[in-house]
Scaffold this motif. Structure first.
Motif, PDB file in Angstrom:
ATOM      1  N   VAL A 247      -9.465  -1.328  11.153  1.00  0.00           N
ATOM      2  CA  VAL A 247      -8.340  -2.218  11.019  1.00  0.00           C
ATOM      3  C   VAL A 247      -8.575  -3.266   9.773  1.00  0.00           C
ATOM      4  CG1 VAL A 247      -6.983  -4.181  12.061  1.00  0.00           C
ATOM      5  CG2 VAL A 247      -7.667  -2.060  13.404  1.00  0.00           C
ATOM      6  N   TYR A 248      -7.623  -3.510   8.815  1.00  0.00           N
ATOM      7  CA  TYR A 248      -7.688  -4.171   7.888  1.00  0.00           C
ATOM      8  C   TYR A 248      -6.465  -5.351   7.957  1.00  0.00           C
ATOM      9  CZ  TYR A 248     -10.542  -0.290   6.171  1.00  0.00           C
ATOM     10  OH  TYR A 248     -11.367   0.841   5.845  1.00  0.00           O
TER      11      TYR A 248
ATOM     12  N   VAL B 215       1.630 -16.303  -9.123  1.00  0.00           N
ATOM     13  CA  VAL B 215       2.882 -15.397  -9.205  1.00  0.00           C
ATOM     14  C   VAL B 215       2.413 -13.728  -8.622  1.00  0.00           C
ATOM     15  CG1 VAL B 215       3.693 -16.745 -11.163  1.00  0.00           C
ATOM     16  CG2 VAL B 215       2.255 -14.695 -11.606  1.00  0.00           C
ATOM     17  N   ARG B 216       1.336 -13.753  -8.182  1.00  0.00           N
ATOM     18  CA  ARG B 216       1.049 -12.477  -7.594  1.00  0.00           C
ATOM     19  C   ARG B 216       0.727 -12.548  -6.128  1.00  0.00           C
ATOM     20  NH1 ARG B 216      -0.747  -9.697 -12.395  1.00  0.00           N
ATOM     21  NH2 ARG B 216      -1.008  -7.854 -11.136  1.00  0.00           N
ATOM     22  N   GLU B 217       1.067 -11.749  -5.493  1.00  0.00           N
ATOM     23  CA  GLU B 217       1.229 -11.371  -3.800  1.00  0.00           C
ATOM     24  C   GLU B 217       0.839 -10.041  -3.680  1.00  0.00           C
ATOM     25  OE1 GLU B 217       1.761 -13.052  -0.057  1.00  0.00           O
ATOM     26  OE2 GLU B 217       1.529 -13.888  -1.919  1.00  0.00           O
ATOM     27  N   PHE B 218       0.090  -9.701  -2.639  1.00  0.00           N
ATOM     28  CA  PHE B 218      -0.600  -8.620  -2.462  1.00  0.00           C
ATOM     29  C   PHE B 218      -0.404  -8.123  -0.969  1.00  0.00           C
ATOM     30  CE2 PHE B 218      -4.937 -10.382  -1.658  1.00  0.00           C
ATOM     31  CZ  PHE B 218      -5.162  -9.819  -0.591  1.00  0.00           C
ATOM     32  N   MET B 219       0.041  -6.874  -0.631  1.00  0.00           N
ATOM     33  CA  MET B 219       0.157  -6.542   0.640  1.00  0.00           C
ATOM     34  C   MET B 219      -0.707  -5.159   0.983  1.00  0.00           C
ATOM     35  SD  MET B 219       2.190  -8.795   2.553  1.00  0.00           S
ATOM     36  CE  MET B 219       2.887  -7.788   3.820  1.00  0.00           C
ATOM     37  N   LEU B 220      -1.247  -5.132   2.192  1.00  0.00           N
ATOM     38  CA  LEU B 220      -2.070  -3.871   2.626  1.00  0.00           C
ATOM     39  C   LEU B 220      -1.070  -2.990   3.472  1.00  0.00           C
ATOM     40  CD1 LEU B 220      -5.215  -5.498   3.468  1.00  0.00           C
ATOM     41  CD2 LEU B 220      -4.779  -4.529   1.425  1.00  0.00           C
ATOM     42  N   TYR B 221      -1.096  -1.779   3.356  1.00  0.00           N
ATOM     43  CA  TYR B 221      -0.515  -0.741   4.121  1.00  0.00           C
ATOM     44  C   TYR B 221      -1.487   0.419   4.526  1.00  0.00           C
ATOM     45  CZ  TYR B 221       3.618  -3.133   2.243  1.00  0.00           C
ATOM     46  OH  TYR B 221       4.515  -4.147   1.841  1.00  0.00           O
TER      47      TYR B 221
ATOM     48  N   PRO C 207       0.402  -8.679   8.837  1.00  0.00           N
ATOM     49  CA  PRO C 207       0.016  -7.880  10.227  1.00  0.00           C
ATOM     50  C   PRO C 207      -1.037  -7.081   9.674  1.00  0.00           C
ATOM     51  CG  PRO C 207       2.389  -7.873   9.969  1.00  0.00           C
ATOM     52  CD  PRO C 207       2.108  -8.663   8.729  1.00  0.00           C
ATOM     53  N   PRO C 208      -2.050  -7.001  10.505  1.00  0.00           N
ATOM     54  CA  PRO C 208      -3.165  -6.148  10.212  1.00  0.00           C
ATOM     55  C   PRO C 208      -2.870  -4.468  10.340  1.00  0.00           C
ATOM     56  CG  PRO C 208      -3.805  -7.352  12.224  1.00  0.00           C
ATOM     57  CD  PRO C 208      -2.199  -7.680  11.968  1.00  0.00           C
ATOM     58  N   VAL C 209      -3.410  -3.643   9.421  1.00  0.00           N
ATOM     59  CA  VAL C 209      -2.986  -2.316   9.242  1.00  0.00           C
ATOM     60  C   VAL C 209      -4.038  -1.478   9.652  1.00  0.00           C
ATOM     61  CG1 VAL C 209      -1.491  -2.834   7.373  1.00  0.00           C
ATOM     62  CG2 VAL C 209      -3.533  -2.419   6.937  1.00  0.00           C
ATOM     63  N   HIS C 210      -3.964  -0.132  10.210  1.00  0.00           N
ATOM     64  CA  HIS C 210      -4.727   0.798  10.660  1.00  0.00           C
ATOM     65  C   HIS C 210      -4.981   1.752   9.851  1.00  0.00           C
ATOM     66  CE1 HIS C 210      -5.670   4.285  13.382  1.00  0.00           C
ATOM     67  NE2 HIS C 210      -6.568   3.674  13.512  1.00  0.00           N
TER      68      HIS C 210
END
Length: 360
Positions: free
Chosen positions: A207-208, A245-251, A199-202
């Motif tokens: 918004v990213y 093996v790498r997964e990134f998430m934005l917050y 999901p997009p983050v603010h």
């Protein structure tokens, strides 16, 4: 009051909480005029951003068609202001989105609602265009300080280089009223497809989100234009084995953009942030060891709930437990397994009331 300079009164009142200011509005016409001045609302918002409040919500299903949402409101000292339970019938709360301002957005299965934590008021928002109500989409919610506007955006699934979205604008007007405009359909060129699983983050006025080709795309809320951010060094590798093996998430937490890089081989996560919101440089803040027997087999097993100075609050998805990391002592403590879904977001004090709304 006549002996005290107007600018000084303006400055002093901007530090007071909203509930006190609401009482002051009844003192005199001058106080009411000052407190409802848009310039005062903007200054009060800037002052309030230094005193973040937190909303924690634990959802628990009650039967097949209803859900209980237990909500806790805490101040900057982590002291409980109040707590209550709200039942949602035939409508599940998918996300609670903060705006770095007073109001929060509840994204439900069949509707969108605003929530004012200060006065505990809900307001269901108008539905978008009928032909797009059931279309797959993601939702963003943010506040534009320069124009004193909230914006709700529905991003629709796109298969080409253009991205279709609808915007609902809510403008803070004089008297702390909220003017809600009709949904507006827009389509703009953006070759980076939005990942609906991320999901997009603010953060502030942007918004990213993460695109399918692992780019970090930004969208300016004031201008409604797209751009691409540079990525941190951990994601610049060309090694295919590492990419798998790498997964990134934005917050978006406490007014900053954070990137969590999950290294499944090392059973750890790296937490990055930008040195400045206008800078392209990323800084690694923490490396947190996450010991879970399912970590090596799970994509994005880590959800960051909050980060403040040397402390990180996060949730492991397998098992469903909340963990607390202390960077000073390099220690991690956990809680018992949760029996529901936990969401956490921040908000600031404000002068709005969802009972003072009109539609343009």
């Amino acid at each position: 009051m006549a002996a005290i300079p107007y600018d000084l009164i303006f400055e002093i009142l901007s530090y007071l909480p909203s509930k006190t200011l609401m009482r002051f509005r009844t003192v005199s016409k001058k106080f009411n005029s000052l407190i409802t001045d848009p310039r005062f609302s903007r200054l009060h918002h800037r002052r309030s951003r230094d005193r973040l409040f937190a909303l924690s919500a634990i959802s628990k299903h009650r039967g097949s068609d209803s859900l209980d949402l237990r909500i806790f409101l805490t101040d900057e000292n982590n002291e409980t202001i109040h707590e209550f339970t709200r039942c949602f019938y035939k409508d599940r709360v998918n996300r609670i989105i903060g705006s770095n301002h007073q109001l929060l957005c509840f994204v439900l299965d069949n509707s969108l609602s605003l929530y004012d934590p200060i006065n505990r008021d809900f307001l269901e928002l108008p539905s978008p265009s009928p032909r797009r109500v059931r279309s797959p989409h993601s939702v963003s919610f943010g506040f534009v300080d320069s124009t004193m506007q909230y914006k709700v955006i529905r991003w629709y699934l796109s298969h080409g280089s253009n991205l279709v979205f609808e915007v609902l604008t809510l403008t803070v007007t004089r008297g702390c009223r909220l003017e809600i405009s009709p949904w507006r359909l827009s389509e703009k060129h953006c070759p980076y497809l939005l990942r609906h699983s991320s999901p997009p983050v603010h953060v502030d006025e942007y918004v990213y989100w993460r695109s399918y080709d692992s780019q970090i795309v930004s969208f300016s809320l004031p201008d409604e234009t797209f751009s691409v951010l540079s990525r941190p060094p951990c994601l610049s590798t060309k090694n295919q084995r590492l990419e798998n093996v790498r997964e990134f998430m934005l917050y978006g937490i406490r007014g900053k953009l954070w990137l969590v890089d999950c290294d499944n081989l090392e059973q750890a996560v790296d937490i990055w942030t930008r040195s400045d919101e206008r800078s392209s440089n990323w800084i690694k803040v923490h490396r947190v060891g996450v010991f879970s027997e399912r970590l090596a087999y799970t994509r994005s097993p880590f959800e960051m709930l909050d980060i403040h100075r040397d402390f990180v609050l996060f949730r492991l998805l397998h098992p469903n437990v909340v963990m607390y990391y202390d960077a000073r002592e390099k220690t991690t403590r956990g809680t018992e397994e949760l029996r529901g879904e936990l969401q956490l977001c921040h908000y600031v004090d404000g002068l709005l009331s969802l009972k003072n709304v009109f539609y343009s």
